[in-house]
Design a protein around this motif. Structure first.
Motif, PDB file in Angstrom:
ATOM      1  N   LYS A 193       0.818  -1.213   0.000  1.00  0.00           N
ATOM      2  CA  LYS A 193       0.000   0.000   0.000  1.00  0.00           C
ATOM      3  C   LYS A 193       0.859   1.274   0.000  1.00  0.00           C
ATOM      4  O   LYS A 193       0.423   2.307  -0.493  1.00  0.00           O
ATOM      5  CB  LYS A 193      -0.930   0.016   1.219  1.00  0.00           C
ATOM      6  N   PHE A 194       2.041   1.208   0.562  1.00  0.00           N
ATOM      7  CA  PHE A 194       2.956   2.354   0.567  1.00  0.00           C
ATOM      8  C   PHE A 194       2.316   3.643   1.073  1.00  0.00           C
ATOM      9  O   PHE A 194       2.442   4.694   0.434  1.00  0.00           O
ATOM     10  CB  PHE A 194       3.536   2.591  -0.842  1.00  0.00           C
ATOM     11  N   CYS A 195       1.614   3.576   2.191  1.00  0.00           N
ATOM     12  CA  CYS A 195       1.181   4.818   2.839  1.00  0.00           C
ATOM     13  C   CYS A 195       2.462   5.631   3.056  1.00  0.00           C
ATOM     14  O   CYS A 195       3.509   5.069   3.402  1.00  0.00           O
ATOM     15  CB  CYS A 195       0.485   4.530   4.166  1.00  0.00           C
ATOM     16  N   TYR A 197       3.806   7.548   5.134  1.00  0.00           N
ATOM     17  CA  TYR A 197       4.527   7.659   6.415  1.00  0.00           C
ATOM     18  C   TYR A 197       5.150   6.343   6.852  1.00  0.00           C
ATOM     19  O   TYR A 197       5.882   6.300   7.837  1.00  0.00           O
ATOM     20  CB  TYR A 197       3.547   8.118   7.514  1.00  0.00           C
ATOM     21  N   CYS A 198       4.842   5.234   6.174  1.00  0.00           N
ATOM     22  CA  CYS A 198       5.007   3.914   6.791  1.00  0.00           C
ATOM     23  C   CYS A 198       6.236   3.143   6.301  1.00  0.00           C
ATOM     24  O   CYS A 198       6.541   3.111   5.114  1.00  0.00           O
ATOM     25  CB  CYS A 198       3.747   3.095   6.529  1.00  0.00           C
ATOM     26  N   VAL A 200       6.656  -0.182   6.927  1.00  0.00           N
ATOM     27  CA  VAL A 200       6.358  -1.619   6.815  1.00  0.00           C
ATOM     28  C   VAL A 200       6.573  -2.210   5.407  1.00  0.00           C
ATOM     29  O   VAL A 200       7.148  -3.295   5.275  1.00  0.00           O
ATOM     30  CB  VAL A 200       4.932  -1.929   7.335  1.00  0.00           C
ATOM     31  N   ASN A 236      -2.850  -6.053   5.898  1.00  0.00           N
ATOM     32  CA  ASN A 236      -3.852  -5.559   4.991  1.00  0.00           C
ATOM     33  C   ASN A 236      -4.791  -6.664   4.590  1.00  0.00           C
ATOM     34  O   ASN A 236      -4.897  -6.988   3.414  1.00  0.00           O
ATOM     35  CB  ASN A 236      -3.081  -5.192   3.723  1.00  0.00           C
ATOM     36  N   HIS A 271      -7.678  -2.561   5.985  1.00  0.00           N
ATOM     37  CA  HIS A 271      -7.535  -1.242   5.347  1.00  0.00           C
ATOM     38  C   HIS A 271      -8.903  -0.888   4.753  1.00  0.00           C
ATOM     39  O   HIS A 271      -9.475  -1.679   4.019  1.00  0.00           O
ATOM     40  CB  HIS A 271      -6.479  -1.343   4.243  1.00  0.00           C
ATOM     41  N   ARG A 310      -3.645   7.284   1.526  1.00  0.00           N
ATOM     42  CA  ARG A 310      -4.568   6.262   2.042  1.00  0.00           C
ATOM     43  C   ARG A 310      -5.660   5.910   1.021  1.00  0.00           C
ATOM     44  O   ARG A 310      -6.353   4.909   1.165  1.00  0.00           O
ATOM     45  CB  ARG A 310      -5.210   6.720   3.340  1.00  0.00           C
TER      46      ARG A 310
END
Ligand code: SAH
Ligand code: SF4
Ligand code: F3S
Length: 472
Positions: A193-195, A197-198, A200, A236, A271, A310
């Motif tokens: 997903k590559f939000c 800020y993240c 993970v 997710n 998500h 998002r």
């Protein structure tokens, strides 16, 4: 040294996933390494890391190490680390100070694993400044721990095994579960997903789903072993199956797991973007799928949500929330919220408070934005002061707590099902467990009830927990 690179990481989504069933091996020599030795493991971070630690424990068991709960008592210390926010880093480096002292005074081994070990800046720091750490292993390398540990004992120099075989799904890693009644079951690894800020997607690699038959078989085995509850795990879970190319979705998986007859099914994390009507229908159709959903919103401002990547607006989130409440009787919903994202104005923050007022969450995890090296958000201009961020967090928490208490108050004098899973740490002569809706309850009960789902009448209610007694 490279830092996470969004462009480069995005390219990986086309790599093919391979399933490896025969990766895990322990030699006779490796089985002797742990004889008369104790290991201590400290786990930080999310459920994924907790479950990884269950794998690590089983591997150490196979090598004949025994577990100790005391750091001072251990011959082998393993840190399973988390990289999600700066304070997760700080906790680990704090403990390393204590461990260094032990390492200097006696003959012990220290291993450093988990998500921090997937960050190149951290590995660089360890190889330069923490040369006394005996081995470093990444989240993709757990299966190879017997070899890493053997080399560390033989060679007496720092072993680093952090390569990203992120195109793989590794089956048949042993597991030593912490609970006899509820179990984590991975359904997918990684995140695409590559939000913005993240960290993970960089520490856990690309999204790859396990094949349904492996998951179903694991659940069936757990039923045979007396387990009451499974939690299906993924960063997710709603996107489960999208990468398999077999036209099989999270809704299909939930239905097939429900049909195994296991008493309780949970899943994290959802998500909002991938939450479709099929899933909602299945959740409301099966009694053994618990009416509890963790649905992170992150921010109530559509402007900030866009900057976060998002891919839903405030309105879309609220529509989904409303639909879940309408279609799933008695559902409880919790969330995650970040305050102080770069560019968050007082008005944006008010949007977040508005959403909390509208959703009246059962509870929430709240965080101050923490820039992670290499992520897009860490390069955005951030002109909100730390004081302001702390004040927003405090105001938010007050509101969250108010609604937690109000939601809990509704349980007073009601009878609810609770899976009693352990002795209460807070109350004498009590067991603790969770309702179907994930409320923590301390129950006055004899330990013959451990591992049973019982009907409990709620006798008193607080913000974080409740007390109750069994009704016959
Ligand atoms: N996969 C889950 C989130 C896993 S991380 C999801 O998308 O919902 C758990 C939570 O940590 C996130 O929901 C987010 O609220 C928080 N978080 C992640 N990165 C963060 C950062 N850089 N600063 C502050 N909080 C962060
Ligand atoms: Fe991180 Fe969750 Fe976003 Fe994935 S979906 S990038 S794990 S916050
Ligand atoms: Fe932390 Fe890694 Fe989980 S960064 S939150 S342990 S996936």
């Amino acid at each position: 040294m490279n830092t996470p690179d969004l462009k480069e990481a995005r390219r990986r989504t086309n790599n093919k996933v391979s399933i490896k069933e025969n990766e895990y091996k322990v030699t006779d020599k490796q089985r002797k390494i742990g004889l008369n030795k104790k290991y201590y493991i400290k786990t930080y971070g999310c459920q994924m890391n907790e479950h990884d630690s269950e794998n690590i424990s089983a591997i150490l068991n196979d090598m004949n190490f025994t577990k100790t709960e005391s750091l001072e008592d251990a011959d082998l210390i393993i840190l399973n680390t988390c990289a999600i926010r700066e304070n997760a880093h700080n906790k680990v480096f704090g403990l390393l100070g204590r461990i260094k002292h032990l390492r200097q005074t006696k003959n012990i081994m220290v291993g450093f694993g988990g998500c921090m070990a997937q960050e190149e800046v951290i590995v660089e720091e360890i190889t330069n400044k923490y040369k006394w750490i005996d081995f470093v292993f990444g989240t993709h390398n757990i299966v190879n721990l017997p070899n890493v540990i053997e080399k560390a004992y033989d060679n007496k120099k720092q072993e680093v095994e952090v390569f990203s075989c992120e195109g793989d799904v590794i089956e048949n890693i042993p597991v030593k579960r912490d609970s006899k009644y509820k179990a984590w079951v991975n359904i997918m690894y990684g995140c695409d997903k590559f939000c913005t800020y993240c960290i993970v997607p960089y520490t856990r690699g690309k999204q790859r789903s396990r094949l349904p038959e492996y998951i179903i078989n694991e659940v069936k085995d757990l039923i045979k072993d007396g387990y009451q509850e499974v939690t299906l795990l993924g960063q997710n879970v709603n996107a489960y199956g999208k990468d398999l190319g077999i036209n099989y979705t999270m809704a299909n998986l939930l239905e097939d797991v429900a049909k195994t007859g296991i008493n309780r099914i949970r899943f994290v994390t959802s998500h909002p973007w991938d939450f479709n009507d099929d899933m909602i229908d299945i959740i409301s159709k099966y009694d053994n799928i618990m009416p509890y959903i963790h649905l992170p919103i992150q921010s109530g401002s559509s402007k900030i949500l866009k900057l976060m990547g998002r891919r839903y607006t405030k309105e879309e989130y609220l529509n989904l929330f409303k639909k879940l409440k309408e279609k799933i009787p008695n559902v409880s919903i919790t969330t995650d919220i970040i305050v102080g994202f770069p560019g968050e104005t007082e008005e944006d923050f008010q949007d977040t408070l508005d959403v909390v007022d509208a959703c009246k969450y059962d509870s929430a995890f709240t965080f101050i934005f923490s820039p992670r090296v290499g992520t897009p958000a860490s390069k955005m201009e951030d002109n909100v002061s730390l004081e302001e961020k702390e004040s927003r967090l405090q105001r938010l928490n007050q509101l969250i707590n108010k609604y937690s208490k109000e939601n809990n108050d509704k349980y007073l004098n009601k009878v609810v099902p609770v899976l009693l899973e352990d002795y209460s740490s807070k109350k004498k002569d009590c067991l603790k467990g969770y309702t179907d809706t994930m409320k923590l309850v301390n129950v006055k009960a004899d330990d013959i009830y451990l591992g049973k789902i019982v009907n409990v009448k709620i006798t008193s209610v607080k913000t974080w927990s409740m007390d109750g007694e069994i009704v016959k």
